[in-house]
Scaffold this motif. Structure first.
Motif, PDB file in Angstrom:
ATOM      1  N   ILE A  24       0.827  -1.211   0.000  1.00 16.49           N
ATOM      2  CA  ILE A  24       0.000   0.000   0.000  1.00 16.49           C
ATOM      3  C   ILE A  24       0.858   1.256   0.000  1.00 16.49           C
ATOM      4  O   ILE A  24       0.509   2.270  -0.610  1.00 16.49           O
ATOM      5  N   ILE A  57       1.704   2.766  -3.486  1.00 17.02           N
ATOM      6  CA  ILE A  57       0.683   3.328  -4.364  1.00 17.02           C
ATOM      7  C   ILE A  57       0.896   4.835  -4.475  1.00 17.02           C
ATOM      8  O   ILE A  57       0.947   5.537  -3.470  1.00 17.02           O
ATOM      9  N   ARG A  58       1.030   5.326  -5.698  1.00 17.27           N
ATOM     10  CA  ARG A  58       1.302   6.754  -5.917  1.00 17.27           C
ATOM     11  C   ARG A  58       0.044   7.458  -6.422  1.00 17.27           C
ATOM     12  O   ARG A  58      -0.586   7.006  -7.372  1.00 17.27           O
ATOM     13  N   ILE A  68      -7.530  -3.743  -3.506  1.00 25.62           N
ATOM     14  CA  ILE A  68      -6.535  -2.677  -3.405  1.00 25.62           C
ATOM     15  C   ILE A  68      -7.254  -1.444  -2.861  1.00 25.62           C
ATOM     16  O   ILE A  68      -8.191  -0.951  -3.496  1.00 25.62           O
ATOM     17  N   VAL A  73      -8.402   2.190  -2.214  1.00 25.38           N
ATOM     18  CA  VAL A  73      -8.349   3.529  -2.806  1.00 25.38           C
ATOM     19  C   VAL A  73      -9.564   4.301  -2.279  1.00 25.38           C
ATOM     20  O   VAL A  73     -10.502   3.704  -1.769  1.00 25.38           O
ATOM     21  N   CYS A 100      -4.034   7.144  -9.710  1.00 23.37           N
ATOM     22  CA  CYS A 100      -3.258   6.256  -8.830  1.00 23.37           C
ATOM     23  C   CYS A 100      -2.468   5.273  -9.691  1.00 23.37           C
ATOM     24  O   CYS A 100      -3.040   4.598 -10.557  1.00 23.37           O
ATOM     25  N   ILE A 115      -0.488   1.933  -9.349  1.00 25.11           N
ATOM     26  CA  ILE A 115      -0.387   0.821  -8.409  1.00 25.11           C
ATOM     27  C   ILE A 115       0.598  -0.201  -8.956  1.00 25.11           C
ATOM     28  O   ILE A 115       0.321  -0.859  -9.973  1.00 25.11           O
TER      29      ILE A 115
END
Length: 474
Positions: A130, A133-134, A409, A411, A451, A453
């Motif tokens: 996690i 994640i950008r 994931i 978000v 995002c 990932i």
């Protein structure tokens, strides 16, 4: 030598005279064969290991002395032959491996050309870190659509703020921004951008907006190339036919149009849907697939044959669709259902109800809409997005007759668009505080942006059965 001196005694059995016997070899050389002691009795008191090593060396020297020149040649020859045998075996293994690799690649290419390639890779993916994640921010309003360049180096995203941003994947920096245009201008967007596509050679980028326009760009320079007009409502879907510059577009005006981007020309219009078209996709064949929104149909348009196939299965508005290969596709609806289809059957192979759960107070609960779907091309890996603070990755089960949840994931916000990189190394999500088509509700805690990932995989060594073709009878 006295026992109290701290040294050690070695008792070595002597060879009894006459125990060895002389033998005359063929070359006339007389050699003595001695019977080797079966066991060396050693008594070691403790002090010095160096004396023991010297003693062992002497024993080795004695044994070497007993080997004749002819025996040494024979021994070395055997060693050399053994070495040659091992090298030959290794060379044969390498050649077999190379042959298998080349054969595997050729098999993949043939299956891909036929549109029947299925790489069974989903089982190797594990939940991402996690912290890696950008979230890249640059748009002022929700991101509505995005694409990844064919070489996986760049991401293009578009938004309700009518801007387009080119991002560098490696560092996450904005490389170029195409801002909203001035009133009356046709080389910039004035309405919400709803759809985007990039050609397979990276030469053209296409974007469609609420103002019925399709703009063509040069992805390298972000310069405007051409504007297509013709639709009578918002352009909701765009896709380049793979390997060509033929562009398909879908609209809320219920039509599909075909364009030739090289010649900046309109080709034809296709009709059939009874409601606004909400999604479109295509691959190598001269055909495309569309989601018909509230007419609850999926349609495959055969351009050359001038015909269409109609599929039924969802019980509510179908909002997104994506081809897995030429034989399979996945779709999502606003009733929360996720469906897996084959082009030869008019009903879904499998439908997952409330794939992203439900929300609301007890008694007033509603399923979370499926707002976006995507698939890793020619594989069994699928991803879906909603507004329930998670992206879900799915595995197409054995025979592509089931959808198995792999992992979530986390978000925050509406996942309005999803795209895998062509390598499968990362997944990109276009995030927003609102749904891309309206403002039914707003998630204040969400941030507008994209995002990136990074996806992690376990050991992916090729295993038997990793590459499958679609069943011929499907």
């Amino acid at each position: 030598m006295a026992a109290a001196s701290g040294s050690f005694f070695i008792r070595k059995r002597k060879v009894v005279e006459g125990q060895g016997r002389k033998k005359k070899g063929e070359d006339g050389e007389v050699k003595v064969r001695k019977k080797l002691p079966t066991k060396l009795n050693e008594e070691i008191s403790s002090d010095s290991e160096t004396e023991s090593v010297e003693h062992n060396n002497k024993d080795a020297e004695e044994l070497e002395i007993e080997e004749t020149a002819q025996e040494k040649k024979l021994r070395l020859a055997k060693l050399y032959l053994e070495q040659l045998r091992r090298e030959e075996e290794e060379r044969a293994e390498e050649e077999q491996f190379k042959g298998d690799s080349i054969g595997g690649r050729l098999e993949e290419e043939v299956l891909e050309q036929k549109g029947k390639l299925k790489r069974l890779v989903a089982k190797y993916y594990v939940p991402p870190d996690i912290s890696e994640i950008r979230l890249l921010r640059g748009h002022q309003l929700p991101v509505t659509c995005l694409v990844v360049s064919p070489d996986d180096k760049y991401i293009f995203s578009a938004s309700k703020d009518c801007s387009i941003i080119k991002w560098d994947v490696s560092c996450g920096k904005k490389l170029h921004t195409i801002h909203r245009g001035q009133e009356g201008a046709e080389d910039r967007h004035l309405g919400h951008i709803l759809s985007m596509a990039i050609s397979s050679d990276g030469k053209y980028l296409a974007t469609g907006d609420r103002n019925k326009l399709i703009l063509i760009w040069n992805p390298a320079t972000c310069q405007h190339h051409h504007t297509f007009k013709g639709h009578k409502d918002a352009v909701s879907g765009l896709s380049f036919r793979k390997g060509t510059h033929q562009l398909y577009s879908a609209s809320h005006d219920r039509s599909v149009k075909v364009w030739n981007v090289d010649q900046n020309a309109y080709v034809e219009t296709l009709f059939g849907h009874q409601d606004a078209i909400t999604g479109l996709d295509s691959l190598s064949r001269e055909r495309c697939v569309t989601a018909g929104g509230r007419d609850r149909t999926v349609r495959i348009w055969k351009i050359v044959e001038e015909s269409q196939l109609v599929f039924h299965g969802h019980e509510s508005s179908i909002d997104c669709i994506q081809l897995i290969n030429e034989e399979y596709m996945v779709s999502g609806a606003d009733d929360g259902s996720l469906a897996l289809w084959t082009v030869t059957k008019k009903k879904p192979l499998v439908t997952v109800k409330t794939a992203h759960g439900i929300h609301g107070d007890p008694g007033l609960q509603q399923p979370n809409w499926i707002t976006s779907v995507t698939a890793l091309l020619n594989s069994d890996l699928v991803a879906s997005g909603s507004h329930d603070s998670k992206i879900r990755l799915w595995k197409c089960g054995e025979g592509f007759k089931s959808l198995e949840l792999l992992f979530d994931i986390p978000v925050v916000g509406f996942v309005n668009s999803l795209k895998f990189s062509s390598s499968g190394d990362f997944l990109v999500a276009g995030m927003g505080q609102e749904h891309k088509l309206g403002r039914w509700w707003r998630l204040k805690e969400a941030k507008n942006g994209i995002c990136i990932i990074s996806l992690k995989k376990t050991e992916t060594k090729q295993q038997p059965g990793t590459i499958n073709s679609c069943d011929e009878n499907n």
